[in-house]
Design a protein around this motif. Sequence first.
Motif, short mmCIF file in Angstrom:
data_model
loop_
_atom_site.label_atom_id
_atom_site.label_comp_id
_atom_site.label_asym_id
_atom_site.label_seq_id
_atom_site.Cartn_x
_atom_site.Cartn_y
_atom_site.Cartn_z
N GLY A 10 0.82 -1.21 0.00
CA GLY A 10 0.00 0.00 0.00
C GLY A 10 0.85 1.25 0.00
N LYS A 11 1.94 1.24 0.73
CA LYS A 11 2.84 2.39 0.77
C LYS A 11 3.47 2.61 -0.60
N TRP A 12 3.85 1.51 -1.26
CA TRP A 12 4.50 1.65 -2.57
C TRP A 12 3.52 2.14 -3.64
N ILE A 13 2.32 1.53 -3.70
CA ILE A 13 1.40 1.87 -4.78
C ILE A 13 0.79 3.25 -4.60
N SER A 14 0.79 3.76 -3.37
CA SER A 14 0.27 5.11 -3.14
C SER A 14 1.33 6.18 -3.40
N SER A 15 2.56 5.75 -3.62
CA SER A 15 3.63 6.70 -3.92
C SER A 15 3.51 7.18 -5.36
N THR A 16 4.13 8.29 -5.65
CA THR A 16 4.09 8.84 -7.01
C THR A 16 4.65 7.86 -8.03
N LYS A 17 5.75 7.24 -7.67
CA LYS A 17 6.38 6.27 -8.57
C LYS A 17 5.50 5.03 -8.75
N LEU A 23 -0.18 2.09 -13.42
CA LEU A 23 -1.03 2.50 -14.54
C LEU A 23 -0.35 2.20 -15.87
N ALA A 24 0.93 2.48 -15.97
CA ALA A 24 1.67 2.22 -17.21
C ALA A 24 1.70 0.73 -17.53
N ALA A 25 1.88 -0.08 -16.49
CA ALA A 25 1.92 -1.54 -16.70
C ALA A 25 0.59 -2.04 -17.27
N TRP A 26 -0.53 -1.53 -16.73
CA TRP A 26 -1.84 -1.94 -17.23
C TRP A 26 -2.04 -1.50 -18.68
N LEU A 27 -1.64 -0.28 -19.00
CA LEU A 27 -1.82 0.22 -20.36
C LEU A 27 -0.97 -0.58 -21.35
N ILE A 28 0.24 -0.92 -20.95
CA ILE A 28 1.11 -1.71 -21.83
C ILE A 28 0.54 -3.10 -22.05
N SER A 349 -4.62 -3.49 -7.72
CA SER A 349 -3.51 -2.76 -8.35
C SER A 349 -4.00 -1.50 -9.06
N LEU A 350 -4.84 -1.68 -10.09
CA LEU A 350 -5.30 -0.53 -10.86
C LEU A 350 -6.18 0.39 -10.03
N VAL A 351 -7.10 -0.18 -9.26
CA VAL A 351 -8.01 0.65 -8.46
C VAL A 351 -7.26 1.49 -7.43
N PRO A 352 -6.36 0.90 -6.60
CA PRO A 352 -5.62 1.77 -5.67
C PRO A 352 -4.75 2.80 -6.37
N ALA A 353 -4.21 2.46 -7.55
CA ALA A 353 -3.42 3.45 -8.29
C ALA A 353 -4.29 4.63 -8.71
N LEU A 354 -5.50 4.35 -9.19
CA LEU A 354 -6.42 5.42 -9.58
C LEU A 354 -6.85 6.25 -8.37
#
Length: 749
Positions: A10-17, A23-28, A349-354
């Motif tokens: 959670g700490k990693w996915i909520s970070s800017t990086k 998101l980029a991984a899902w789009l690719i 993954s995608l939902v917490p990123a959004l």
Amino acid sequence: MKTTWFSKYGKWISSTKGKWITLAAWLIILAVVNVTLPQAQSQKDDLAANLSDSKPSVQAQKLAEKEFPSGDGKPALLTWYRSTGLTDDDLANIQKLSKEISDDPLPKQLNAAPFHKLPLPVLKKQVSEDGTTLVYPVLFEKKASTEDVKESLKKLKDRVGDVFGDNPFDTKIDTKDSLLVRATGPAGIEVDAVDLFSQGDLSLLLATVTLVLVFLLVIYRSPILAFVPLIAVGAAYGVISPVLGALAKAGFTTFDSQGISIMTVLLFGAGTDYCLFLIARFRTHLKEEQDKKHALKRALSGSSGAIAMSGLTVVFSLLALLLAQYGSIQRFAVPFSLSILIMMVASLSLVPALLSMLGRASFWPFVPRTRDMEEERARKKGKTPPAPKTKASFGERLGGGIVRRPWMIIMATVVILGGFAFFSTKIQYTYDTLSSFPKDMPSREGFDLISKHFNSGELAPAQVIVDSEEKSIDLKSKLEALPFVAKVSDEKKGKSDENLLAYDVEFSMNPYSNEAMDHIPDLRKTAEKALNESGISNEADHVWIGGQTAEQYDTSQTTDRDANVIIPVIIAMIALLLLAYLRSVVAMLYLMATVLLSYFSALGLGWIVLHYGFDVSAIQGLIPLYSFVFIVALGEDYNIFMISSIWKKSKRMPLAQAVTEGVSQSGAVITSAGLILAGTFAVLATLPIQVLVQFGTVTAIGVLLDTFVVRPFLVPALTVVFGKWAFWPSKRGMQAVKEQNHPSKNNAV
């Protein structure tokens, strides 16, 4: 406080990086799979066999194709009807059509009855006794695809219009004194069946998306947030479809239109649920944390385990369908389990990123803020800060009531659910394909005409094949003596083995009915007895029964076997997963018991609604197993989410308080999720396909019972009654005892 894997994630996915990488991984991934892999729709197989080569009816069919090839094809029975009686002009035009398609056959046509060669008086003998109906058979190639047959019937319709002027195919069934024709028989039924499912795909998708969007807008009143789950579901489907297409193209799986339709509903219903459980936690923590990143980390830490557990429960339950022998059931396993697995990954993954990108703006215009933030916002606007709410919420009052009167709750819910479950013993089942069609489908209208004006057994005779071993066998007379037989053809000898004898047996009843299906063993016994009386030993190995009725009999036997194998396996798998997650034998047992009770209650209440509300005389025989997989697996989802909340709270407060707060905290989100899931399954009831109407109705009822009876009342009441034993044999049981014996420590906490 121990840092969990989900907390780190959670700490990693909520970070800017982290959020941008996700998101980029899902789009690719979406771009790659959609460019390189075929879509699922292009690989579906609506003609995939449901019965394996080992089934008696399939063996009989193969033997008939080899030794008695004259009937090797797909017959379309053109049923001509005029309520006041067919005229000589009608018959003359039918003869004209017969000559035309004999001289210039339709695509994939094998042959057609040579009515044009019959004198008119002879042709009149083929008309029904009341003079209203005539059946004209046209045989198509056995290997002709549904699209081929559909195209041929379309060309046939055009030719009929050219011959008759006003096309009898377009005449309504209730039109008096007008000629009409309907294409029924195996070819007509096959075309109508595929058309039904293909017509429902787009309407089902649009209705499901609209329903989910409306529910989300009503629940969260946020136009931004309403699209977050839909984006996640859309992305998941964007991966699932090409992956499924690739698996099918490589020969690893097979699926049909029905499977894709139900998969769409499952994806939107269950997928939205998983998103909601995370979103609800995120909103709760945004009211406690000023930092959105920390709020998202806490939300993932608190809900990810339950989401993963719930998803895996459904995935493993659906994979159990691979154990099925019946093709239609087995073909559900890979598409359904893969869709849930990918959707679970998207929700984590995608939902917490959004959500990390949108932050509090996700919930605009009703933005969740901490108390300090609300006070600061009020001061800036020159307003008095709102007073903190002191009144207990509905969920807290409900939880408190359950804690005070658990036995009353248990008895009331068990009586209600048990009453509905009783009606599950009254259900009538059918394996009749035509009964799943709307009454105005052409093939069903044609069959009804044949049933009313001829012996309906002519539509699908059973074929009895025996190996005489060069001995004289009096089988025809014995078959004719059976009370359920209307007519038996003369024996036909095998093409390469003249010891093989075949008889076409017409039933005196609807050959698709349960009554006819139940007589298949009687046909076999009669044939075996005749062989035995002729001195043939091992007579069972010398008899084959084929035809549509025999296929339905094998279907009933196969699906009964599948249910007896798959249901215990699913129960065992879910029980093991619950045991691993909760580490409590007692909790596992009563959670499984409540879901099984809701399943039988859903069957019973579903039968009440379908039978007494919609005049359904019998439901499709596959419905109990279909519904069991979804009701039990998805119903256990809700139990997991609520009980996990109670389990976590019981670490730091008395069990009674943990139940009260657990019911309050999980109640709203589970109710919302249940309404969405039930609504998506209810969408199936809007389709013109009875098997999906019945499946959608029973499953939606099961989800609603779980949402409004089992989860908010029965499960927490049982947890209160079992008390410390609810945790047995885990160490948490001892912890609960200590907490109840030392309430002062709990208050200090």
